[in-house]
Scaffold this motif. Structure first.
Motif, mmCIF file in Angstrom:
data_model
loop_
_atom_site.group_PDB
_atom_site.id
_atom_site.type_symbol
_atom_site.label_atom_id
_atom_site.label_comp_id
_atom_site.label_asym_id
_atom_site.label_seq_id
_atom_site.Cartn_x
_atom_site.Cartn_y
_atom_site.Cartn_z
ATOM 1 N N PHE A 164 -3.949 -2.728 -1.605
ATOM 2 C CA PHE A 164 -2.374 -3.171 -1.674
ATOM 3 C C PHE A 164 -1.848 -3.109 -0.324
ATOM 4 C CE2 PHE A 164 -3.757 -0.438 -5.091
ATOM 5 C CZ PHE A 164 -3.613 -1.317 -6.080
ATOM 6 N N SER A 165 -1.158 -4.230 0.039
ATOM 7 C CA SER A 165 -0.746 -4.690 1.334
ATOM 8 C C SER A 165 -0.147 -3.731 2.142
ATOM 9 C CB SER A 165 0.195 -5.812 1.275
ATOM 10 O OG SER A 165 1.277 -5.577 0.522
ATOM 11 N N PHE A 166 0.853 -2.881 1.609
ATOM 12 C CA PHE A 166 1.674 -1.870 2.171
ATOM 13 C C PHE A 166 0.735 -0.750 2.876
ATOM 14 C CE2 PHE A 166 4.574 -3.545 -0.666
ATOM 15 C CZ PHE A 166 5.858 -3.532 -0.185
ATOM 16 N N GLN A 167 -0.482 -0.528 2.052
ATOM 17 C CA GLN A 167 -1.269 0.600 2.545
ATOM 18 C C GLN A 167 -1.965 0.318 4.000
ATOM 19 O OE1 GLN A 167 -3.929 0.603 -1.046
ATOM 20 N NE2 GLN A 167 -3.652 2.796 -1.024
ATOM 21 N N GLU A 168 -1.925 -0.856 4.494
ATOM 22 C CA GLU A 168 -2.691 -1.210 5.764
ATOM 23 C C GLU A 168 -1.851 -0.498 6.858
ATOM 24 O OE1 GLU A 168 -4.859 -5.527 6.031
ATOM 25 O OE2 GLU A 168 -3.963 -4.601 7.958
ATOM 26 N N LEU A 169 -0.550 -0.707 6.583
ATOM 27 C CA LEU A 169 0.562 -0.116 7.666
ATOM 28 C C LEU A 169 0.205 1.480 7.782
ATOM 29 C CD1 LEU A 169 3.550 -1.896 6.270
ATOM 30 C CD2 LEU A 169 2.498 -2.357 8.380
ATOM 31 N N ILE A 170 0.148 2.099 6.711
ATOM 32 C CA ILE A 170 -0.293 3.555 6.830
ATOM 33 C C ILE A 170 -1.599 3.744 7.444
ATOM 34 C CG2 ILE A 170 -0.523 5.728 5.270
ATOM 35 C CD1 ILE A 170 1.175 4.283 3.216
ATOM 36 N N PHE A 171 -2.674 2.921 7.267
ATOM 37 C CA PHE A 171 -3.975 3.138 7.792
ATOM 38 C C PHE A 171 -3.764 2.995 9.438
ATOM 39 C CE2 PHE A 171 -5.441 2.212 3.423
ATOM 40 C CZ PHE A 171 -5.539 3.526 3.279
ATOM 41 N N TYR A 172 -3.139 1.870 9.789
ATOM 42 C CA TYR A 172 -3.081 1.861 11.235
ATOM 43 C C TYR A 172 -2.458 3.369 11.879
ATOM 44 C CZ TYR A 172 -2.243 -3.134 9.985
ATOM 45 O OH TYR A 172 -2.262 -4.339 9.450
ATOM 46 N N GLU A 173 -1.692 3.848 11.251
ATOM 47 C CA GLU A 173 -0.957 4.948 11.904
ATOM 48 C C GLU A 173 -2.033 6.358 11.636
ATOM 49 O OE1 GLU A 173 2.635 5.302 10.203
ATOM 50 O OE2 GLU A 173 3.082 3.328 10.426
ATOM 51 N N LEU A 174 -2.740 6.295 10.555
ATOM 52 C CA LEU A 174 -3.590 7.485 10.522
ATOM 53 C C LEU A 174 -4.925 7.319 11.175
ATOM 54 C CD1 LEU A 174 -3.407 7.573 6.498
ATOM 55 C CD2 LEU A 174 -2.571 9.304 7.930
ATOM 56 N N PHE A 175 -5.281 5.969 11.615
ATOM 57 C CA PHE A 175 -6.468 5.772 12.346
ATOM 58 C C PHE A 175 -6.152 5.803 13.769
ATOM 59 C CE2 PHE A 175 -8.594 3.890 8.418
ATOM 60 C CZ PHE A 175 -8.610 5.052 7.851
ATOM 61 N N GLY A 176 -4.897 6.063 14.070
ATOM 62 C CA GLY A 176 -4.591 6.165 15.654
ATOM 63 C C GLY A 176 -4.494 4.852 16.341
ATOM 64 N N PHE A 177 -4.216 3.500 15.698
ATOM 65 C CA PHE A 177 -4.020 2.179 16.283
ATOM 66 C C PHE A 177 -2.581 2.385 16.850
ATOM 67 C CE2 PHE A 177 -7.117 0.212 12.753
ATOM 68 C CZ PHE A 177 -7.931 0.815 13.122
ATOM 69 N N CYS A 178 -1.564 3.259 16.421
ATOM 70 C CA CYS A 178 -0.293 3.313 16.672
ATOM 71 C C CYS A 178 0.205 4.542 16.331
ATOM 72 C CB CYS A 178 0.361 2.157 16.238
ATOM 73 S SG CYS A 178 0.894 2.183 14.409
ATOM 74 N N GLY A 179 1.367 5.044 16.605
ATOM 75 C CA GLY A 179 2.072 6.154 16.164
ATOM 76 C C GLY A 179 2.392 6.246 14.880
ATOM 77 N N PRO A 180 2.675 7.347 14.268
ATOM 78 C CA PRO A 180 3.332 7.323 13.057
ATOM 79 C C PRO A 180 4.856 6.674 12.702
ATOM 80 C CG PRO A 180 2.780 9.623 13.778
ATOM 81 C CD PRO A 180 2.727 8.563 14.930
ATOM 82 N N GLY A 181 4.933 5.926 11.822
ATOM 83 C CA GLY A 181 6.190 4.961 11.436
ATOM 84 C C GLY A 181 6.109 3.870 12.275
ATOM 85 N N GLU A 182 5.154 3.374 13.114
ATOM 86 C CA GLU A 182 4.775 2.329 13.924
ATOM 87 C C GLU A 182 4.213 1.186 13.659
ATOM 88 O OE1 GLU A 182 5.419 4.772 18.206
ATOM 89 O OE2 GLU A 182 3.331 3.552 17.779
ATOM 90 N N GLY A 183 3.541 1.381 12.288
ATOM 91 C CA GLY A 183 2.721 0.060 11.818
ATOM 92 C C GLY A 183 3.158 -1.257 11.633
#
Lengths: 388, 151
Positions: free
Chosen positions: A289-308
């Motif tokens: 589901f498209s939205f989940q990618e935003l969450i994973f960017y953050e959880l995997f440290g590609f950016c900070g929380p809320g910055e996806g």
């Protein structure tokens, strides 16, 4: 001390509606392709690990028994590993453990699904225990919509901005899938198409959602020196991480999703990754589901929380960007679930060995593969690298 | 030759043991009372009541009654249908944290016009307060609460 392990061959079927072949025939396509890629015969395989979703999806229980002949598993140890959505990455982990342990030199991992043969959502609804949860769990879109809806609220983000970023992710995955000969959905779509498509489970719309696919994937893992004898381009397993949480969907935070975070950190620690945005060249995230990618960017440290959203807006995660995500078109365009996590591993291995063809990320050396599963319950990660 | 397809249906009955904790929970639930159990180690009140804490791995025996009112932690509007779906769409499935609980339970939110998503979005949000609407005849299942309605 674990032995060094590498992926030495990968194979995929054409994914989609595969009513042209029976379940074992489809699996054999992937197995033969992986053996050809590795330049091995089935006699070189020491053990087989395979898996799929809960068998009511296709209506044959203990399906590894039916698949055995097609996997060349006669006379060999054969295990079925089935952990729901993470199945594919669990199979990869299990094959890795087999080889890393020193007990086996060459192990075949096989994941498959034939979603056109049964009722996937009806089956997945029964993943929830029967007394409190399954009545309200509306298949996979219903479960993951909880997380998608909570995301914007958690970080007090403009809902329109999150909506636009998710639509952009859907469009990007569809465009990338056009360069992947194995992909199921092969259609060019626009942001407007996504926003006009019907709501399945708010905020998820039809074009935010993966297809139900038939397909199989096979990956061959081999031990250190054996791997370098088999191929000049081994994809080394640099790190593995896996974590789960309570079965109760309302017990834990699914936006700052602990099991995803933990799985990634464990894999990063093992792989020596301290700055994922710098050290990873490509990521195959599990994005049904498209939205989940935003969450994973953050959880995997590609950016900070809320910055996806920023990573999408700035083009960081598209091909040509600093860290392309899902250049295969991702789960969003291909989802034979039991194979899907293993496809992430296969694609990561293909990328770091320069075998990804038209969707190759130039110069990719280190890649992350990921899968999620259950009613937002479990996560697995594997890091592959061509750097010895 | 066009490859053939074989069609069949598998329908099997099951009988699930609730165990002592769920049995007691639903006995209370039938009387319109909702219970959790408090973990002596982390102090959380887990709802529905559990025999043990998943995080501390200790047995739980302190039963704590929680209210049948709470707050929507997240929700979705289910507008698609599939074979084997327990509810008839459209419906709102939500995670609701009951007052006195540290965890949220999944249930339905209803009691208003569910046909239009925009109207649903106007009625409920994350943080909206809701109250249980109980069935007149209770049977000791989670569906003794018909749904939660906005307060």
């Amino acid at each position: 001390m674990a032995r060094k392990v590498a992926v030495v061959g990968t194979g995929q079927t054409r994914h989609g509606k595969r009513q042209d072949v029976s379940y074992p025939e489809m699996i054999r396509e992937a197995v033969v392709a992986a053996l050809e890629d590795a330049g091995l015969g089935w006699e070189h395989i020491d053990a087989v690990v395979c898996g799929s979703m809960p068998p009511p999806m296709e209506g044959t229980n203990a399906p590894h028994l039916w698949w055995a002949d097609a996997m060349g598993a006669c006379g060999k140890p054969l295990l079925r590993v089935a952990t729901c959505g993470t199945t594919g990455i669990s199979i990869a982990h299990a094959a890795y453990y087999h080889v890393a342990s020193g007990l086996f030199d060459v192990v075949l991992a096989v994941g498959a699904e034939k979603q056109y043969e049964g009722e996937s959502q009806g089956t997945m609804t029964t993943v929830g225990e029967p007394f409190f949860q399954r009545q309200f769990v509306a298949g996979a879109p219903g479960v993951f919509a909880y997380q998608c809806n909570e995301y914007a609220h958690r970080y007090n983000l403009d809902e329109e901005r999150v909506r636009a970023a998710a639509a952009e992710i859907a469009v990007r995955n569809h465009v990338d899938a056009l360069d992947n000969p194995f992909a199921h959905l092969r259609q060019r779509i626009t942001v407007e198409d996504v926003l006009r498509s019907r709501v399945l489970a708010y905020p998820i719309r039809l074009l935010d959602c993966c297809p139900a696919s038939d397909g199989a994937c096979a990956v061959i893992f081999a031990a250190g020196e054996v791997a370098t004898r088999i191929t000049r381009t081994p994809a080394w397993v640099a790190g593995v991480g896996y974590a789960g949480e309570e079965h109760w969907v309302g017990d834990s935070d699914k936006v700052w999703w602990q099991s995803a975070r933990q799985a990634a950190l464990q894999a990063y620690r093992m792989a020596g990754i301290t700055d994922p945005l710098e050290q990873l060249d490509v990521a195959e995230l599990y994005n049904p589901f498209s939205f989940q990618e935003l969450i994973f960017y953050e959880l995997f440290g590609f950016c900070g929380p809320g910055e996806g959203c920023r990573l999408v807006e700035e083009g960081v995660v598209r091909r040509g960007g600093k860290l392309p995500c899902d250049p295969s078109g991702g789960v969003l365009c291909t989802n034979p679930i039991g194979a899907t996590g293993l496809i992430r591993v296969a694609e990561a291995a293909m990328q770091v060995t320069g075998k990804a063809g038209a969707h190759q990320v130039e110069g990719a050396r280190t890649a992350l593969a990921h899968a999620i599963g259950g009613t937002q319950q479990i996560n697995g990660v594997m890091i592959l690298t061509s750097l010895d | 030759m066009e490859p053939r397809i074989l069609k069949d249906t598998i329908a099997l009955p099951y009988q699930w043991a609730l165990g002592p904790v769920n049995t007691r929970f639903f006995q209370e639930f039938k009387e319109r009372r909702i219970f959790g159990t408090r973990c002596p180690k982390c102090g959380r009140v887990l709802v529905p009541a559990r025999a043990f804490c998943a995080r501390c791995f200790v047995p739980l025996d302190e039963w704590v009654q929680v209210r049948d009112e709470g707050t929507i932690k997240t929700w979705t509007y289910v507008a698609y249908s599939y074979i084997g779906q327990p509810m008839q769409p459209p419906y709102v499935s939500a995670l609701i944290q009951l007052d006195g609980a540290d965890t949220a339970i999944p249930h339905l939110v209803a009691g208003f016009d569910l046909r239009d998503l925009d109207e649903v979005r106007a009625r409920i949000k994350i943080g909206t307060r809701v109250r249980a609407v109980w069935r007149e005849e209770t049977e000791g299942t989670i569906l003794d609460i018909k749904y939660f309605e906005p307060v």
